[in-house]
Write a protein that holds these residues in place. Structure first.
Motif, short mmCIF file in Angstrom:
data_model
loop_
_atom_site.label_atom_id
_atom_site.label_comp_id
_atom_site.label_asym_id
_atom_site.label_seq_id
_atom_site.Cartn_x
_atom_site.Cartn_y
_atom_site.Cartn_z
N ASN A 1 45.82 29.36 52.77
CA ASN A 1 44.50 29.99 52.76
C ASN A 1 44.51 31.44 52.32
O ASN A 1 43.49 32.01 52.01
CB ASN A 1 43.89 29.90 54.15
CG ASN A 1 42.99 28.69 54.26
OD1 ASN A 1 42.48 28.23 53.24
ND2 ASN A 1 42.81 28.18 55.46
N TYR A 2 45.67 32.08 52.33
CA TYR A 2 45.71 33.50 52.03
C TYR A 2 46.32 33.81 50.67
O TYR A 2 46.69 34.94 50.39
CB TYR A 2 46.49 34.23 53.13
CG TYR A 2 45.86 34.06 54.48
CD1 TYR A 2 44.70 34.76 54.80
CD2 TYR A 2 46.39 33.19 55.41
CE1 TYR A 2 44.09 34.59 56.02
CE2 TYR A 2 45.79 33.01 56.64
CZ TYR A 2 44.64 33.72 56.94
OH TYR A 2 44.04 33.55 58.16
N GLY A 3 46.47 32.80 49.82
CA GLY A 3 46.98 33.07 48.49
C GLY A 3 48.48 32.90 48.39
O GLY A 3 49.05 33.09 47.33
N GLY A 4 49.12 32.53 49.48
CA GLY A 4 50.55 32.26 49.42
C GLY A 4 50.80 30.82 48.99
O GLY A 4 49.88 30.10 48.62
N PHE B 1 41.97 37.45 27.60
CA PHE B 1 40.92 37.38 28.62
C PHE B 1 40.06 38.63 28.74
O PHE B 1 39.01 38.57 29.35
CB PHE B 1 41.50 37.01 29.99
CG PHE B 1 42.46 38.01 30.56
CD1 PHE B 1 43.78 38.03 30.17
CD2 PHE B 1 42.03 38.96 31.48
CE1 PHE B 1 44.67 38.95 30.69
CE2 PHE B 1 42.91 39.88 32.00
CZ PHE B 1 44.24 39.88 31.60
N ILE C 1 42.91 30.88 33.69
CA ILE C 1 44.19 31.04 34.38
C ILE C 1 44.20 32.32 35.21
O ILE C 1 44.66 32.33 36.36
CB ILE C 1 45.35 30.99 33.36
CG1 ILE C 1 45.45 29.59 32.78
CG2 ILE C 1 46.66 31.41 34.02
CD1 ILE C 1 46.46 29.43 31.69
N VAL C 2 43.66 33.39 34.64
CA VAL C 2 43.61 34.64 35.40
C VAL C 2 42.77 34.47 36.65
O VAL C 2 43.14 34.92 37.74
CB VAL C 2 43.06 35.79 34.52
CG1 VAL C 2 42.79 37.02 35.35
CG2 VAL C 2 44.04 36.12 33.42
N TYR D 1 44.70 32.53 39.25
CA TYR D 1 45.78 33.31 39.84
C TYR D 1 45.28 34.42 40.74
O TYR D 1 45.87 34.71 41.77
CB TYR D 1 46.66 33.92 38.75
CG TYR D 1 47.89 33.12 38.44
CD1 TYR D 1 49.04 33.26 39.21
CD2 TYR D 1 47.92 32.21 37.40
CE1 TYR D 1 50.18 32.53 38.93
CE2 TYR D 1 49.05 31.47 37.11
CZ TYR D 1 50.18 31.63 37.88
OH TYR D 1 51.30 30.91 37.61
N THR D 2 44.19 35.09 40.33
CA THR D 2 43.76 36.26 41.08
C THR D 2 42.61 35.95 42.02
O THR D 2 42.79 35.83 43.22
CB THR D 2 43.37 37.39 40.13
OG1 THR D 2 42.32 36.95 39.28
CG2 THR D 2 44.54 37.82 39.29
N GLU D 3 41.42 35.77 41.45
CA GLU D 3 40.24 35.65 42.28
C GLU D 3 40.30 34.44 43.22
O GLU D 3 39.91 34.52 44.38
CB GLU D 3 39.01 35.55 41.39
CG GLU D 3 37.77 36.06 42.04
CD GLU D 3 36.64 36.22 41.05
OE1 GLU D 3 35.64 36.81 41.43
OE2 GLU D 3 36.75 35.73 39.91
N PHE D 4 40.78 33.30 42.68
CA PHE D 4 40.85 32.10 43.51
C PHE D 4 42.14 32.07 44.32
O PHE D 4 42.35 31.19 45.12
CB PHE D 4 40.78 30.84 42.63
CG PHE D 4 39.43 30.56 42.08
CD1 PHE D 4 38.41 31.51 42.17
CD2 PHE D 4 39.14 29.35 41.46
CE1 PHE D 4 37.16 31.26 41.66
CE2 PHE D 4 37.88 29.08 40.95
CZ PHE D 4 36.89 30.04 41.04
N ARG D 5 43.01 33.05 44.11
CA ARG D 5 44.33 33.13 44.73
C ARG D 5 44.92 31.75 44.98
O ARG D 5 45.36 31.40 46.06
CB ARG D 5 44.31 33.97 46.00
CG ARG D 5 43.21 33.65 46.97
CD ARG D 5 43.06 34.83 47.93
NE ARG D 5 41.79 34.82 48.59
CZ ARG D 5 41.51 34.12 49.67
NH1 ARG D 5 42.41 33.37 50.22
NH2 ARG D 5 40.31 34.19 50.19
N GLY E 1 46.87 27.59 39.26
CA GLY E 1 47.08 28.42 38.07
C GLY E 1 48.34 27.99 37.35
O GLY E 1 48.37 27.89 36.12
#
Lengths: 306, 262, 353
Positions: free
Chosen positions: A52-55, A232, A250-251, A254-258, A263
């Motif tokens: 849930n935290y992008g890990g 992008f 892809i960005v 990777y970032t906003e949707f972590r 990605g």
């Protein structure tokens, strides 16, 4: 005869030399250590589960790929491929013409012209992009001049025209350099000979320069098409970001949707797609090369016979 | 030859096109308005601010160091690879070609994040070294492909001829190959330098404490708005380059003259 | 050629030396260095200079362009940073991934100076992990010359056919959903699937009237009239544009407000922890906190700083300091947690449509 053909023909006669193998090692090592090794991590992550935290957790799943098959993504892919092809075509034509011009200048001037091509790119990318926004926007010089003639409300920001222009601007040197490099190596007397034999401008291009520049053109095509997929910033700043490209997708993942695993899956799919298209281009090239050489061999044997 | 004239016309147009935004950058670097959306007379204020901005100058230095190292290493590896491949007659040529071009196919953000994991796993501290390695992998394919299209054109009998004339392999390289490849070497170096100097994505993930590059600095200041001193910096970089080019051009001319006289 | 190789070798060695030296200092209470990873210009250079002058501690500052970049750097481990400056929802993510240290409150002085709204925020109850530094709002920026003098007061205008081709939205999922949710009368931090779905529908419908999604130079686009109305973040660049152009106005929508906060946290395994606490305490001083407004153009989370703000007009400038009443009603945009999935699915459809 193209270099490829020559290489293929020679390949039948000679064996690899140890010296040339040694020369390949630093390049191979760099790509393996810095490119392929990290890609294994990407490949592994593409089957992992995001927490849930992008890990990333250790799980193993195909979900990431399954989700990408959703039709919402195919539109993005098709749009990117279309824009990539368009940009490649424009860059190749303009790059070819510019290279032809540079090569036709005296040798001492060519280096200078080449520098002129690259110097604008030593100004920061964002600074240049913002300059385009100023130029094409409603407060810019074009709008000002049109305003004098009573045409109000001109603005190309944001628009698809601006995106195409921005892409052309960014990738033109990458297209010019390989084309120039292979055109430069063409023996000038070939062109003269062709002209003496009655070839017009188009004839010289078609029969002499274009075939001999093919490795450069192919290099240029790869160098423009593939990176366009990963662009992008340009679509957002110049195009309004309403039609995302694969790079934006892809960005975002990777970032906003972590969501690194998804990605990674998107990247792997793009990678496979690009590899397939590279192989296709390679096969086409090889086929046309063998065809060309066999027809030539035939011709020379008939000449001998006559 | 009217077609030639049209082609020359278009090519000259391309050079104008390349410098349109540069002209705008220079003009707006003197703009008193503090924004690019309108023009309100001339000022030198942004240049003054630029030179007072020590942090920005520091990033410029970092970028230049990284770009020079990257371009030199990428070109050196690229020359070796291109020559090796041009002389390589065995199977798998196409695979080798695909291998060297591979980093091009991977979106930079993917490569950047992945390299970050590798460096953290191997405990390599983030900094100039990791920046160079990251930039190397994106500029190496460019440098190599530029060099290869030229190396492929070399006559394969050259090395034998050179050996017959008593050249050592190193002499063969410096006296035969290098002069023939020089335009491509210059092109490859410039392309790699530029790729590194303007890279944002790889730098984002691979820069460490105190090694922020210029594009990173600019990119991160977008949230608070680009300052006009960025325009001033852009204008200065162009001017500086032109001066260097002219100086190098002049010295090269002189060398050619001296050599032809002797 | 040999020269070039030698030069390259020298360069690489120099680079290695540089990187290995930059870790300098130690963690035993005598740090001479502090490594800060922050948003560009949110902590003004003058603050760093004042800190170095007083303590003799050298500060290395690097900037990031997004919370996500900063998080991935920290997640990779051994980043070398001491102080990071995450936004409110990023604090939750950093805590979830255990990338920042819990703060030792006994080492922190001056936390009582913070405004009540920030003393016990929902994203970090009891301020266990972060100390708020600057804050702002999400609202509407519009150009009245472009709207024909019409005042814009509501998110409704961003969804109004009337402004077709002249509307910009922030290119940021959570920001876009503030407008999407509030225009439907829901809370900006909703976690309800049906509410988020309704917002998604609105945003998809809205796309046909948009000029674009842009969270970078939207202010300039509004100032130049390329777009008339834009969703916007209050803060330095917005305040600058409002100040420079009398036609441009920043308003908080009548549907409600939302707040963002960027605060200070200590990175896990920070090499210079003592210096980090010293820095946090320094930034909690009212006169230093006021520099965020005086030199950075941002609203300080420090209530005691108000009297040190040199341009008192800024305290009532909506583009910098929203009014107390608005702040009272506004909510922090927090991490949606498990509901993140609904947002992501929706946003993917919005972008792809």
């Amino acid at each position: 005869m193209t270099s490829m053909t020559r290489a293929i023909q020679l390949g039948r006669k000679e064996k690899p030399k140890r010296g040339s193998l040694l020369l390949l090692i630093p390049g191979i090592a760099s790509v393996v250590l810095l490119g392929i090794l990290p890609l294994f991590i990407v490949a592994r992550n593409s089957f992992a589960v995001a927490d849930n935290y992008g890990g990333i957790t250790d799980g193993l799943t195909l979900d990431n790929y399954a989700k990408l098959l959703d039709p919402v993504y195919s539109k993005t892919l098709l749009y990117s491929l279309g824009l990539g092809l368009l940009n490649t075509a424009v860059c190749l034509v303009i790059g070819y013409i510019t290279s032809y011009y540079i090569v036709s200048r005296p040798a001492g001037k060519q280096g200078f012209l080449l520098l002129l091509v690259i110097i604008p790119f030593w100004t920061d990318f964002l600074v240049r992009t913002f300059a385009w926004i100023t130029i094409l926007g409603s407060g810019g010089p074009i709008a000002g001049v049109l305003g004098i003639f009573g045409i109000a409300g001109f603005s190309l920001i944001p628009s698809n025209v601006a995106v195409v222009l921005g892409l052309l601007y960014s990738f033109l040197p990458t297209a010019i350099f390989p084309i120039y490099a292979s055109m430069r190596s063409i023996d000038g007397s070939l062109k003269e000979a062709a002209t003496d034999l009655g070839c017009g401008w188009w004839g010289v291009q078609r029969r002499v320069i274009l075939p001999l520049t093919r490795p450069g053109l192919l290099g240029a095509a790869l160098l423009t098409f593939i990176p366009t997929m990963g662009v992008f910033v340009i679509p957002v700043l110049l195009g309004g970001g309403k039609d995302p490209l694969v790079g934006n997708l892809i960005v975002t993942l990777y970032t906003e949707f972590r969501n690194q695993p998804m990605g990674a899956a998107a990247s792997m799919l793009l990678l496979i797609l690009m590899l397939i298209s590279m192989v296709l281009v390679g096969l086409l090239l090889q086929r046309s090369a063998t065809k060309g050489s066999s027809s030539r061999t035939k011709r020379s044997s008939t000449e001998k016979g006559a | 030859m009217t077609v030639d004239r049209v082609v020359n016309g278009i090519a000259r147009g391309v050079f104008v096109f390349l410098y349109i935004p540069i002209a705008a950058v220079i003009v707006y670097s003197f703009n008193a308005a503090g924004t690019n959306t309108r023009f309100e007379g001339l000022t030198l204020q942004w240049y003054v601010e630029l030179f007072q901005d020590a942090a920005l100058m520091q990033t410029l230095q970092t970028s230049a160091i990284v770009a020079v190292i990257t371009a030199t290493v990428a070109t050196a590896i690229g020359i070796m690879f291109a020559l090796g491949l041009a002389r390589y007659r065995g199977r798998g040529r196409a695979s080798l070609l695909a291998l060297i071009a591979l980093p091009l196919i991977v979106p930079e953000i993917v490569l950047g994040v992945a390299m970050l994991s590798v460096f953290s796993a191997t405990k390599i501290p983030l900094g100039i070294l990791t920046l160079v390695l990251g930039h190397l992998i994106v500029s190496l394919p460019l440098a190599t492909l530029v060099l290869m299209s030229s190396a492929a054109m070399l006559d394969p009998s050259l090395p034998e001829a050179a050996t017959d004339l008593g050249c050592t392999p190193w002499q063969t390289f410096t006296r035969v190959y290098f002069p023939l490849l020089r335009p491509a070497v210059v092109a490859a170096w410039l392309l790699s330098f530029t790729t590194s100097f303007s890279n944002i994505v790889m730098s984002t993930f691979l820069s460490g404490v105190g090694s922020t590059t210029l594009p990173l600095k600019i990119y991160s200041s977008l949230k608070t708005g680009l300052t006009p001193s960025i325009n001033a910096l852009g204008a200065l970089l162009i001017l500086l380059t032109l001066v260097i080019v002219l100086l190098v051009g002049v010295s090269q001319m002189r060398r050619i003259l001296v050599e032809s006289r002797s | 050629m040999k020269k070039i190789t030698t030069a390259a070798a020298v360069g690489i060695v120099a680079a290695l030396a540089l990187t290995s030296c930059s870790a300098g200092g130690s963690g035993d209470g005598t740090s001479t260095e502090l490594n800060v990873y922050a948003w560009a210009d949110e902590i003004p250079q003058t603050v760093f200079d004042a800190f170095t002058e007083e303590t003799g501690i050298k500060v290395n500052v690097d900037n990031f362009d997004s919370n996500e970049t900063m998080i991935s750097k920290l997640a990779a481990g051994n980043s070398g940073y001491d102080i990071v400056e995450p936004s409110q929802y990023a604090v939750q993510q950093l805590v979830g991934q255990e990338l920042i240290e819990p703060l030792d409150k006994s080492k922190i002085e001056g936390i009582e100076n913070l405004a009540p709204k920030f003393a016990d925020p929902s994203y970090d109850p009891g301020l266990e992990y972060s100390v708020p530094w600057v804050w702002g709002t999400t609202g509407i920026l519009y150009n009245s010359a472009c709207t024909g003098g019409e005042e814009i007061t509501s998110w409704d205008s961003l969804f109004d056919e009337k402004w077709k081709g002249k509307v910009n939205m922030l290119d940021n999922m959570l920001a876009a959903y503030i407008a999407g949710l509030q225009v439907n009368g829901y809370d900006a931090d909703s976690t309800d699937e049906a509410e988020i779905e309704a917002a998604t529908e609105s945003l998809i419908e809205q796309k046909s009237i948009l000029a674009g999604y842009n969270s970078t130079n939207y202010g300039e686009l509004v100032a130049s009239g390329d777009v008339c109305i834009s969703e916007a973040w209050g803060g330095t660049s917005t305040a600058k544009i409002v100040e420079q152009n009398p036609d441009v106005h920043y308003v908080l929508p009548e549907e409600g407000g939302s707040l963002w906060v960027d605060g200070l946290s200590i990175a896990k395994g920070a090499p210079h922890q003592d210096a980090a606490y010293e820095f946090i305490n320094f930034l909690l001083r009212p006169e230093i906190a006021a520099m965020a407004t005086n030199d950075g153009g941002l609203a300080s989370a420090n209530a005691a700083a108000a009297e040190h703000v040199s341009d008192q007009g800024l305290l009532s400038n909506a583009a910098v300091y929203a009014s107390d009443e608005q702040v009272e009603n506004a909510d922090f945009i927090v991490d949606p947690g498990a509901a993140m999935k609904f947002y992501q699915d929706g946003w993917t459809r919005v972008k792809a449509s």
